[in-house]
Design a protein around this motif. Structure first.
Motif, PDB file in Angstrom:
ATOM      1  N   ARG A 154       0.792  -6.135 -20.446  1.00 57.08           N
ATOM      2  CA  ARG A 154       0.243  -5.419 -19.273  1.00 57.08           C
ATOM      3  C   ARG A 154      -0.080  -6.057 -17.960  1.00 57.08           C
ATOM      4  O   ARG A 154       0.126  -5.969 -17.054  1.00 57.08           O
ATOM      5  CB  ARG A 154      -0.912  -4.333 -19.833  1.00 57.08           C
ATOM      6  CG  ARG A 154      -1.237  -3.224 -18.614  1.00 57.08           C
ATOM      7  CD  ARG A 154      -2.396  -2.307 -18.872  1.00 57.08           C
ATOM      8  NE  ARG A 154      -1.804  -1.498 -20.137  1.00 57.08           N
ATOM      9  CZ  ARG A 154      -2.630  -0.975 -20.942  1.00 57.08           C
ATOM     10  NH1 ARG A 154      -3.976  -0.450 -20.408  1.00 57.08           N
ATOM     11  NH2 ARG A 154      -2.313   0.100 -21.653  1.00 57.08           N
ATOM     12  N   GLY A 155      -0.874  -7.305 -18.269  1.00 61.28           N
ATOM     13  CA  GLY A 155      -1.427  -7.859 -17.433  1.00 61.28           C
ATOM     14  C   GLY A 155      -0.270  -8.682 -16.465  1.00 61.28           C
ATOM     15  O   GLY A 155      -0.289  -8.737 -15.473  1.00 61.28           O
ATOM     16  N   THR A 156       0.851  -8.955 -17.290  1.00 58.38           N
ATOM     17  CA  THR A 156       1.932  -9.611 -16.534  1.00 58.38           C
ATOM     18  C   THR A 156       2.790  -8.749 -15.459  1.00 58.38           C
ATOM     19  O   THR A 156       3.100  -8.719 -14.529  1.00 58.38           O
ATOM     20  CB  THR A 156       3.094 -10.209 -17.624  1.00 58.38           C
ATOM     21  OG1 THR A 156       2.322 -11.395 -18.305  1.00 58.38           O
ATOM     22  CG2 THR A 156       4.183 -10.926 -16.915  1.00 58.38           C
ATOM     23  N   VAL A 157       2.882  -7.513 -16.128  1.00 60.81           N
ATOM     24  CA  VAL A 157       3.577  -6.469 -15.361  1.00 60.81           C
ATOM     25  C   VAL A 157       2.617  -6.100 -13.960  1.00 60.81           C
ATOM     26  O   VAL A 157       3.150  -5.891 -13.025  1.00 60.81           O
ATOM     27  CB  VAL A 157       3.950  -5.182 -16.100  1.00 60.81           C
ATOM     28  CG1 VAL A 157       4.273  -4.068 -15.441  1.00 60.81           C
ATOM     29  CG2 VAL A 157       4.864  -5.703 -17.476  1.00 60.81           C
ATOM     30  N   GLY A 158       1.381  -5.910 -14.408  1.00 62.29           N
ATOM     31  CA  GLY A 158       0.562  -5.626 -13.375  1.00 62.29           C
ATOM     32  C   GLY A 158       0.433  -6.744 -12.268  1.00 62.29           C
ATOM     33  O   GLY A 158       0.269  -6.403 -11.109  1.00 62.29           O
ATOM     34  N   SER A 159       0.532  -7.821 -12.596  1.00 65.55           N
ATOM     35  CA  SER A 159       0.752  -9.069 -11.498  1.00 65.55           C
ATOM     36  C   SER A 159       1.984  -8.833 -10.700  1.00 65.55           C
ATOM     37  O   SER A 159       1.808  -9.066  -9.445  1.00 65.55           O
ATOM     38  CB  SER A 159       0.514 -10.405 -12.104  1.00 65.55           C
ATOM     39  OG  SER A 159      -0.458 -10.484 -12.940  1.00 65.55           O
ATOM     40  N   VAL A 160       2.888  -8.678 -11.458  1.00 68.73           N
ATOM     41  CA  VAL A 160       4.462  -8.447 -10.497  1.00 68.73           C
ATOM     42  C   VAL A 160       4.184  -7.257  -9.723  1.00 68.73           C
ATOM     43  O   VAL A 160       4.575  -7.340  -8.392  1.00 68.73           O
ATOM     44  CB  VAL A 160       5.367  -8.575 -11.462  1.00 68.73           C
ATOM     45  CG1 VAL A 160       6.944  -8.453 -10.894  1.00 68.73           C
ATOM     46  CG2 VAL A 160       5.554 -10.011 -12.302  1.00 68.73           C
ATOM     47  N   CYS A 161       3.783  -6.267 -10.016  1.00 73.33           N
ATOM     48  CA  CYS A 161       3.858  -5.009  -9.366  1.00 73.33           C
ATOM     49  C   CYS A 161       2.865  -4.849  -8.384  1.00 73.33           C
ATOM     50  O   CYS A 161       3.019  -4.535  -7.076  1.00 73.33           O
ATOM     51  CB  CYS A 161       3.687  -3.820 -10.357  1.00 73.33           C
ATOM     52  SG  CYS A 161       4.834  -3.587 -11.748  1.00 73.33           S
ATOM     53  N   HIS A 162       1.829  -5.820  -8.562  1.00 67.41           N
ATOM     54  CA  HIS A 162       0.625  -5.915  -7.451  1.00 67.41           C
ATOM     55  C   HIS A 162       1.189  -6.749  -6.193  1.00 67.41           C
ATOM     56  O   HIS A 162       0.964  -6.629  -5.125  1.00 67.41           O
ATOM     57  CB  HIS A 162      -0.614  -6.328  -7.984  1.00 67.41           C
ATOM     58  CG  HIS A 162      -1.721  -6.704  -6.966  1.00 67.41           C
ATOM     59  ND1 HIS A 162      -2.377  -5.646  -6.405  1.00 67.41           N
ATOM     60  CD2 HIS A 162      -1.936  -7.875  -6.149  1.00 67.41           C
ATOM     61  CE1 HIS A 162      -3.204  -6.235  -5.479  1.00 67.41           C
ATOM     62  NE2 HIS A 162      -2.995  -7.332  -5.266  1.00 67.41           N
ATOM     63  N   LEU A 163       2.156  -7.791  -6.529  1.00 61.07           N
ATOM     64  CA  LEU A 163       2.851  -8.457  -5.542  1.00 61.07           C
ATOM     65  C   LEU A 163       3.822  -7.685  -4.866  1.00 61.07           C
ATOM     66  O   LEU A 163       4.364  -8.165  -3.680  1.00 61.07           O
ATOM     67  CB  LEU A 163       3.429  -9.706  -6.236  1.00 61.07           C
ATOM     68  CG  LEU A 163       4.289 -10.766  -5.305  1.00 61.07           C
ATOM     69  CD1 LEU A 163       2.819 -11.298  -4.404  1.00 61.07           C
ATOM     70  CD2 LEU A 163       4.675 -11.931  -5.953  1.00 61.07           C
ATOM     71  N   ALA A 164       4.459  -6.791  -5.314  1.00 59.57           N
ATOM     72  CA  ALA A 164       5.526  -6.110  -4.672  1.00 59.57           C
ATOM     73  C   ALA A 164       5.145  -5.067  -3.696  1.00 59.57           C
ATOM     74  O   ALA A 164       4.017  -4.495  -3.618  1.00 59.57           O
ATOM     75  CB  ALA A 164       6.366  -5.175  -5.996  1.00 59.57           C
TER      76      ALA A 164
END
Length: 296
Positions: A154-164
């Motif tokens: 979840r942390g990896t997906v959240g980091s990428v989505c936060h950057l988008a």
């Protein structure tokens, strides 16, 4: 909002299509590629999961002469010694070089199919740093990436989505062929807008957006919203009823003195005791010179 994103209005943005095993977002990704080609934009595709032949076969009718496919499907890790593109080449310098090999009047759109392949072999901090620098560098007009959300923590997906700047989470709809797109868009001012659309994709990769109120039915809660309430099975109550709240407000605290109690303590009445003190000769105390006993 899905129609607005398909029209390419988010220039300089980073769009993530987040899918799962229950519904693939690759068809929607191809619809974005088809839309960019029809707008006469140059499109560079980093293909890790689909071959060039399969991609162009589904883009029949589109101006594929502006489509530049960088083959990371044949040898994604460089085991043959002569790879076209590998996951380890995902850096700003290499991507800028690839995009700069073609001469177009307009900045190109970079499509990553998929970002999950890169995240499996490179650390999330390095991938996010490359995406951020590429987005701010101006080498590409926009970045569109497919992300398999159920393959990562979840942390990896959240980091990428936060950057988008925009995230489209796709899921199967109530009817066969329909899909639900939950969209989160962040403007440059920091404002966050969320929307939800029902859509279908035709054979020519055109997207038909339908009204979300007509077929959605009862709203299904996200898995994160279905987490257990930690106060559900306690042996005591953490909340107060109206009667208990009124009793609490009327309760006088032991160290909060009322006006009457202060008056009674400060002004002694008849019959109360007093302390009288008369200093003797041994009491070395002088109000005029408290330091008289010091040899100064």
């Amino acid at each position: 909002m899905l129609t607005e994103l398909l029209q390419g209005s988010d220039a300089g943005g980073f769009l993530v299509i987040r899918d799962s095993a229950s519904y693939s977002g690759r068809h929607l990704l191809k619809s974005f590629i088809n839309g960019a080609l029809n707008r006469e934009e140059a499109v560079h595709v980093l293909g890790f999961e689909v071959s060039e032949e399969e991609l162009k076969d589904e883009l029949k009718g589109s101006p594929v002469q502006r489509l530049h496919f960088h083959d990371a499907y044949s040898d994604p890790l460089g085991w043959t010694g002569q790879p076209t593109f590998t996951a380890y080449q995902f850096c700003v310098e290499e991507l800028t070089r690839l995009v700069g090999q073609t001469s177009h009047s307009k900045p190109a759109t970079l499509v990553i199919d998929s970002l999950s392949w890169i995240l499996r072999h490179l650390g999330p901090p390095a991938v996010c740093a490359t995406l951020h620098q590429l987005r701010k560098g101006g080498a590409v007009r926009a970045i569109i990436a497919l992300l398999h959300g159920d393959m990562h923590q979840r942390g990896t997906v959240g980091s990428v989505c936060h950057l988008a700047s925009s995230v489209i989470t796709v899921a199967p709809g109530m009817k066969g062929g329909d899909a639900v797109a939950k969209i989160t868009k962040r403007s440059k001012s920091g404002k966050v807008v969320q929307d939800e659309d029902i859509f279908t994709i035709n054979h020519d990769l055109t997207v038909v957006v339908q009204s979300k109120h007509s077929q959605l039915g009862p709203k299904q809660a996200d898995p994160e919203e279905l987490e257990m309430d930690p106060t559900a099975h306690l042996t005591f109550n953490l909340r107060l009823s109206n009667t208990e709240r009124e009793a609490k407000e009327k309760l006088a605290l032991p160290f909060v003195f009322s006006k009457e109690k202060k008056t009674a303590l400060l002004h002694s009445g008849p019959g109360s005791g007093r302390i009288l003190y008369e200093p003797d000769a041994n009491d070395d105390y002088d109000q005029e010179d408290p330091d008289d006993d010091l040899d100064v």
